[in-house]
Design an enzyme around this catalytic site. Structure first.
Site, PDB file in Angstrom:
ATOM      1  N   SER A   7     101.676  53.768  62.040  1.00 12.75           N
ATOM      2  CA  SER A   7     101.906  52.561  62.566  1.00 12.75           C
ATOM      3  C   SER A   7     100.547  51.443  62.175  1.00 12.75           C
ATOM      4  O   SER A   7      99.464  51.863  62.812  1.00 12.75           O
ATOM      5  CB  SER A   7     102.518  52.313  63.705  1.00 12.75           C
ATOM      6  OG  SER A   7     103.696  52.799  63.871  1.00 12.75           O
ATOM      7  N   CYS A   8     100.797  50.438  61.739  1.00 12.53           N
ATOM      8  CA  CYS A   8      99.602  49.473  61.576  1.00 12.53           C
ATOM      9  C   CYS A   8      99.116  49.070  63.017  1.00 12.53           C
ATOM     10  O   CYS A   8      98.062  48.495  62.973  1.00 12.53           O
ATOM     11  CB  CYS A   8      99.915  48.512  60.514  1.00 12.53           C
ATOM     12  SG  CYS A   8     101.317  47.372  61.258  1.00 12.53           S
ATOM     13  N   SER A   9      99.878  49.037  64.027  1.00 11.38           N
ATOM     14  CA  SER A   9      99.549  48.504  65.375  1.00 11.38           C
ATOM     15  C   SER A   9      98.931  49.878  66.182  1.00 11.38           C
ATOM     16  O   SER A   9      98.480  49.679  67.393  1.00 11.38           O
ATOM     17  CB  SER A   9     100.742  48.214  65.910  1.00 11.38           C
ATOM     18  OG  SER A   9     101.811  49.095  66.204  1.00 11.38           O
TER      19      SER A   9
END
Length: 389
Positions: free
Chosen positions: A258-260
């Site tokens: 996930s980019c988060s």
């Protein structure tokens, strides 16, 4: 009830990507013209149907397993959880939102806001999330009474094809045109993807910097979600055990696809050592300076992240780098003490793996300034976090 428009396999003409894409666009446009006449109630039925296509447990399980098998990225349990949580979260956010007819009236200013479909949406989707991202793109497009044509990564093509089988079954159940949701034919090529961006009315690009840049330079209005590179500050008042547990959970979820997911932790100097100990209790392993150099030499080549380490388990990454210390091979995530930011300090960028850069800051102001520098290097405008009390 409007009849469903049956989906056909587009003819692949390697010598003419424009014609291949034009055929998809024509079918999408015919379907969208039917769909744009639907009421809010019927549109919302189609939206929920598309959501159920991935949330249904048996389908979700099949998609999660295929995603990991086809891409070699992440793990099945977390893919399953991600598919469910992201989709249910989006459906919750869209519930009750108006997207048909008059949205608002402002008598004082004499303004009436009326929803109008964009038309055909081109969605560029990544291999790291080959089911969850397309599913959310589809739901958003349908909510606005749009059609969508998806361009998956080559590794994600088979997962998307299975997702579309499920979506089409649900659209048929509610009487929606099946050609509202299509994908580029295999093999997925850069030429087909670029042509899709040019012919659509809106581009939504998720993934690499290259894909996002291509979307923004396609000549079509575009929305892009690229590098995350999340930095998180842990100040001197934070509950360290709570902070460490949350950071570890995020850093290891689906092997950090996930980019988060946190990429850097900036700890106030007063709690730096205690935070490292708390992170170690959550399965983190701190590399020595020599081990960090060895890992850097393997993870980054020519200034770029090596694909072989993306979304792999921490132990597998350690072994790949030739790091044989048992603590590293058995770790949930790897920690690298870092001091610099920029191209000469590649651990300061997005790593898409359970590898965490750890910084020490003498004050909160210094931590905030460092976080700003990290995000300006990679990830500006994406996400930042703070653990405090």
């Amino acid at each position: 009830m409007a009849p469903a428009i049956l989906t056909r396999t587009a003819a692949i003409r390697a010598d003419d990507p424009a014609a291949t894409v034009a055929a998809l666009i024509a079918r999408a446009r015919a379907a969208q013209r039917v769909f744009e006449t639907w009421s809010q109630q019927r549109v919302d039925e189609a939206v929920i149907a598309a959501g159920w296509a991935i949330v249904a447990p048996d389908r979700n399980s099949a998609l999660a397993q295929l995603a990991v098998r086809a891409t070699g990225l992440g793990n099945v349990a977390d893919k399953f959880a991600k598919n469910r949580r992201k989709t249910l979260g989006l459906l919750r956010d869209l519930r009750g939102a108006k997207s048909v007819g008059i949205i608002t009236r402002d008598p004082l200013r004499g303004l009436t806001e009326i929803a109008r479909p964009v038309g055909i949406v081109a969605a560029i989707t990544p291999s790291t999330n080959p089911a969850a991202t397309p599913a959310n793109n589809i739901i958003n497009a349908l909510k606005g009474r749009n059609a969508i044509v998806l361009a998956p990564s080559p590794k994600g093509q088979s997962t998307l094809a299975l997702l579309l089988e499920f979506v089409h079954a649900e659209l048929a159940r509610v009487g929606a045109p099946l050609d509202l949701v299509q994908q580029l034919p295999a093999p997925i090529t850069r030429e087909l993807t670029l042509e899709l961006m040019r012919q659509a009315e809106l581009v939504v690009a998720t993934g690499s910097r290259t894909n996002v840049r291509a979307a923004y330079t396609s000549g079509t209005p575009a929305l892009g979600v690229g590098v995350g590179n999340v930095a998180v500050i842990v100040d001197e008042t934070a509950d360290l055990s709570d902070a460490a547990a949350k950071i570890a959970r995020s850093k290891t979820f689906d092997h950090a696809t996930s980019c988060s997911s946190e990429n850097s932790v900036i700890a106030h100097t007063d709690v730096y050592d205690a935070l490292l100990a708390a992170l170690a209790s959550e399965g983190g392993a701190l590399l020595t300076r020599d081990e960090a150099r060895q890992l850097e030499a393997v993870m980054f080549r020519g200034g770029k992240l090596v694909p072989d380490v993306i979304a792999q388990a921490a132990g597998a990454i350690a072994a790949y780098a030739g790091l044989n210390r048992a603590e590293l091979l058995n770790a949930r995530f790897l920690m690298v003490a870092e001091t610099g930011v920029g191209a000469s300090h590649p651990f300061s960028g997005e790593k898409l793996s359970p590898v965490l850069a750890v910084y020490r800051a003498p004050s909160f102001d210094a931590a905030a300034e460092l976080a700003d520098r990290i995000l300006r290097y990679e990830g500006a405008g994406h996400s930042i976090g703070l653990h405090t009390t």
